[in-house]
Each structure stands twice: as C-alpha cells, then as structure tokens.
Design a protein around this motif. Structure first.
Motif, short mmCIF file in Angstrom:
data_model
loop_
_atom_site.label_atom_id
_atom_site.label_comp_id
_atom_site.label_asym_id
_atom_site.label_seq_id
_atom_site.Cartn_x
_atom_site.Cartn_y
_atom_site.Cartn_z
N GLN A 304 0.90 -1.31 -0.05
CA GLN A 304 -0.01 -0.02 0.11
C GLN A 304 0.80 1.26 -0.03
OE1 GLN A 304 -2.59 -0.50 3.28
NE2 GLN A 304 -4.05 -2.01 2.18
N GLN A 305 2.07 1.17 0.84
CA GLN A 305 2.53 2.31 0.77
C GLN A 305 3.35 2.46 -0.55
OE1 GLN A 305 5.59 1.57 4.00
NE2 GLN A 305 4.16 2.23 5.39
N LYS A 308 0.82 4.11 -3.01
CA LYS A 308 0.66 5.25 -2.61
C LYS A 308 1.74 6.20 -2.86
CE LYS A 308 -0.84 8.16 1.69
NZ LYS A 308 -0.85 8.21 3.19
N ARG A 360 -7.15 9.64 -5.04
CA ARG A 360 -6.50 9.53 -3.84
C ARG A 360 -7.50 8.85 -2.80
NH1 ARG A 360 -3.65 14.05 -5.79
NH2 ARG A 360 -4.80 15.68 -4.57
N GLN A 361 -8.41 9.61 -2.62
CA GLN A 361 -9.53 9.34 -1.56
C GLN A 361 -9.82 8.02 -1.98
OE1 GLN A 361 -12.46 12.01 -1.66
NE2 GLN A 361 -11.15 13.83 -0.68
N GLN A 363 -8.43 5.58 -3.30
CA GLN A 363 -7.37 4.71 -2.88
C GLN A 363 -6.97 4.45 -1.33
OE1 GLN A 363 -3.24 6.01 -2.99
NE2 GLN A 363 -2.65 4.37 -4.54
N GLN A 364 -7.13 5.58 -0.76
CA GLN A 364 -7.01 5.59 0.80
C GLN A 364 -8.19 4.69 1.08
OE1 GLN A 364 -4.72 6.60 2.69
NE2 GLN A 364 -5.94 6.24 4.64
N GLN A 365 -9.47 4.73 0.71
CA GLN A 365 -10.53 4.02 1.32
C GLN A 365 -10.50 2.38 0.67
OE1 GLN A 365 -14.21 5.35 -0.64
NE2 GLN A 365 -14.06 7.36 0.49
N HIS A 367 -7.31 0.94 0.43
CA HIS A 367 -6.42 0.34 1.34
C HIS A 367 -6.90 0.11 2.67
CE1 HIS A 367 -2.84 2.41 -0.85
NE2 HIS A 367 -3.35 1.40 -1.65
N GLU A 368 -7.85 1.05 3.24
CA GLU A 368 -8.52 0.76 4.40
C GLU A 368 -9.25 -0.33 4.54
OE1 GLU A 368 -10.56 4.38 5.66
OE2 GLU A 368 -8.86 5.60 5.91
#
Length: 473
Positions: A304-305, A308, A360-361, A363-365, A367-368
């Motif tokens: 994920q990093q 990101k 990006r949001q 992707q963040q969701q 990843h979560e």
C-alpha cells in the motif's frame, strides 16, 4: 502430530487467500545473474546465467523458507517431546520394578516373621513337654518313695499285729490242760502259721495293688495334662497359622491397592506431560500464526505504501498527458480568444485536481478496506486455530477420563476376582487345620485305649514310663 500437521495445513491454506488481493500495482521484476567458472581441458571457462525473478516468485520463495523454518521448529518440539516421553517411561518402569521388589521383600519378611514365631512355639512346646516328663518322673519317684515308706510302716504294724496274735494263740494254748496243751499248741501254731502266710500274702498283694493304682493314677493324670498341653499348643499353632495367612492376604490386598494407585498416578503423569507438550506446541503454533499474520499485514502495508508513493507520479504523468491532449484539442478546435482558452485550461486543471484528489481518496478507502479485510482474515485464522486447539485439549481430557475410568473398573474387577479366589483358600486352610485336630484327637483316643501306651504329640512322641514292681523295692 497428525492433528497438528492437518491443523497447520488447513490454517495456512486459509491464510494464503489474502495474497491474491488485487492491489492494482505494477509487477517489478529482478534479474538474478550467476557466474560459474570451471576448467575444461586446461582452459578456464566462465558461464554467466541470468534469471528473472518476479515479486510473486520472490514472495513464494520467502514463504517456503519461512514454512520450512516453522516445520523445523515443530520437529524440534516433537523430538523434545519424544525424549521427555522416553524419560518418563523409563522413570515409570524403574518405579514399578522398585515397587515389585519392595513387595517381594515385605512378603518374605512377613512369612519369615511368622515362620520364626512358629519355630519358637514348637521349640517352647517341646521344652514344656520335656519338663512335664521330667516332673512326671520325679513325681512318680517321690510318690513311690512315700507310698513305700507308708507301706513299710503298715507292714511293720501288720507284723507286730501278727506277733500279738501269735502270743494270744500261745496264751490260749497254755490255759488248756497239760495233757492236751502240747498237741493243741502244735495244731494252733500250724494253723496260725498258715493263716499268717495267707494274711501276709494278701497284705503284700494289697500294698502292691495300691502302689500300682497310685502310679497308674499319676500316669493317667500326667497323660491328661500332656494331652491338654498338646491341644493348647495345637490351638496356638493353628491360630498362628491363621494369623499368618490373614496377614499375607491383607498384605496382598494392600499391594494390589498400592500397585493400582501407582499405575493410576503414572497414567496421570503421562497425560500431564502430554498436556504440557500440547500447550507448548499450541503456543508455538500461535506464535507462528502471529508471525505469519504480522508478515501478511506488513507486506500489505508495504504494497500500500508503494502504491501510495507511485500514485502521485502516475497522476502527474497522466495529468501532463491529459493536459497536452486537452491543449491539442483546443488548438485544433481553436475558437475564442487566448484568454478564453487559458480560462478553459485553468478549469480543466481544476477538474483534473479534483479527479486526482478523488482518486487518492478512493485509493485510501481501498487501502483501509484491504487492511480491515486482512485484519478480519487474520483474526478468523487465529480463532480457527484456537478452536482447533481447544478441541484437541478437550479430546485429550476426555481420553484421560476414559482411561482412568477403565483403569478403575479393571482394578475393581481384579480385586473382586482376588476376593472370590480368597474364599476357597480360607476353606482349604480351615479344612487342613480341622484335619490335623481330628488326627490329634484320634491319636489321643487310641493312646488312651491301649494299655501301657501313652499319647504323643504331633511333633515329638512323648514317652510315658509305666509303673514297674522294681519301684516297690
């Protein structure tokens, strides 16, 4: 061990599923080059080989290495468990041997004690009978001496009485006339002499009969005393034999109980060791599961990093491309002034910024969601492992309970069989003792019925000295 292997296979088959999560990342390959040098016909030749290793292959290799390491740890635990089990078995075997030797020593000591008591009783009986014989002989001699002395006095008195009678006969003869005195004296003297012989013979015979009767009474009384003593000694001996057998039976029952308790405790020790080894193995499996889960979470976090970190570069590259294409489309469809085109470019840049921010949001969701799904999967694997371990512990406890119950039932049945066999042993002992008592009574009766015969004990014949006329002299 088979349960542990199937457990590990099921769990690891379950936790491999998160590896197939699509992360949308590009595959980065690595090239592994190896150069080998060797000599062919005196000429050094070098060969270089290259191999392309992808990320998946690298991860699979790492997982295989880690799995081999975990299996080595489990094998070490298994070897240690086998060594501890062997040591415990040797200890139990030694305890059982020591207990059996102690049982044998206790039984030997118990039998030796009663055998010694029986020998002492027989020796004491022999001494008592010999003393009674000596006392009997001494009493016979003293009684014969006393009776002979009395008979001697009575005989002297009897002789004095006869002399007095003789004088009286002479006196009566002297009172007769002289012409018949001599003839009458002669006749009366002869009659008195004959009568005297008869009286002396009867008196001596009566004294001899009285002496024999007194000696026979002493002999009969001594016979009765010895018979009573023989009966008493036989009763003591038989009671000692009963005590001996009762002590042996009690010791046998105590040995059965003690052996059962030792075997039961050894069984508990074995299951305690199995529970201890099972807990250690479960701890190791949980530790391996925790490490595996941590690796999976760490790998997911690294991916994920990386995603990101790559996303801004991809967005910048795509943004430049989209902007260039947009500007080219504006240039082709040129309409309006430059200020209007700049305004449109500015609006497009703003929309592009919003789109990238939304990406990006998203992707963040994503990843979560992936992290939550991975955590849930790890927790599910841990719960499944814990459930399987609890079932194994429960099965081990149930198996121990069944074994202990079967052991108690077997001991109770063995004890019942031993008690059933004890009844005929007691009956055989009583029959043997009654037979010996009957033989003794029959011997006494035969001895009493026989003239001049004396009873004898079962162990040593007792000699009775019959009265003889020599004791009168």
């Amino acid at each position: 061990q088979s349960l542990g292997c199937s457990l590990s296979q099921n769990v690891y088959a379950a936790i491999k599923q998160p590896c197939s999560l699509s992360l949308g990342s590009q595959i980065h390959n690595k090239t592994l080059k190896r150069t080998r040098k060797f000599v062919v016909d005196g000429v050094e030749v070098s060969v270089t080989t290259s191999k392309i290793i992808s990320e998946d292959e690298k991860k699979d290799e790492e997982m295989r290495f880690l799995r081999r390491q975990e299996l080595r740890e489990l094998r070490l635990l298994q070897k240690e468990e086998h060594r501890n089990q062997t040591q415990l078995n040797n200890k139990h075997h030694l305890q059982l041997e020591q207990m059996l030797r102690r049982f044998e020593q206790e039984m030997t000591a118990k039998k030796k004690f009663f055998d010694t008591e029986l020998e002492n009783l027989e020796r004491q009986q022999k001494q008592q009978i010999e003393k009674m014989e000596q006392d009997h002989s001494l009493r016979r001699r003293e009684e014969a001496k006393r009776i002979r002395a009395e008979q001697e006095r009575d005989y002297n008195k009897f002789q004095e009485h006869l002399k007095q009678k003789k004088k009286e006969v002479k006196t009566e003869a002297e009172k007769l006339p002289r012409y018949v005195r001599k003839e009458s004296m002669k006749v009366k003297t002869e009659e008195f002499a004959q009568k005297k012989q008869v009286l002396e013979r009867e008196f001596v015979a009566k004294q001899k009969e009285d002496l024999e009767l007194a000696m026979n009474n002493i002999t009969v009384q001594n016979r009765k005393e010895i018979c009573d003593k023989e009966r008493e000694c036989l009763n003591k001996k038989q009671q000692l034999m009963r005590d001996r057998e009762a002590s042996i039976w009690e010791l046998e029952e105590h040995h059965l109980q003690e052996k059962h308790q030792l075997i039961k405790q050894q069984l508990k020790d074995q299951y305690f060791l199995q529970r201890h080894e099972l807990v250690r193995k479960h701890d190791k499996e949980r530790e391996q599961m925790q490490r595996y889960n941590q690796r999976m979470i760490e790998q997911l976090r690294i991916r994920q990093q990386q995603e990101k970190a790559r996303l801004p570069k991809i967005q910048r590259s795509e943004g430049k491309t989209r902007m260039a294409m947009y500007k080219k489309s504006l240039h082709i469809n040129s309409s309006g002034s430059m200020s209007e085109q700049r305004e449109k470019i500015k609006q497009f840049a703003q929309q592009e910024e919003k789109r990238q921010k939304a990406e990006r949001q998203q992707q963040q969701q994503k990843h979560e969601f992936q992290m939550k799904e991975m955590s849930a999967q790890c927790e599910s694997n841990a719960n499944e492992l814990q459930q399987l371990q609890n079932e194994k512990c429960h099965l081990l406890v149930e198996h121990e309970t069944q074994k202990l119950k079967a052991l108690d039932e077997n001991h109770n049945q063995h004890l019942k069989d031993w008690r059933d066999m004890l009844r005929p042993r007691k009956k055989a002992l009583e029959d043997e003792l009654n037979q010996k008592k009957w033989e003794q009574e029959m011997f006494f009766r035969l001895s009493e019925a026989a003239d001049g015969q004396t009873p004898a004990s079962l162990n040593k014949p007792v000699k009775f000295v019959p009265f003889s006329s020599a004791e009168c002299s």
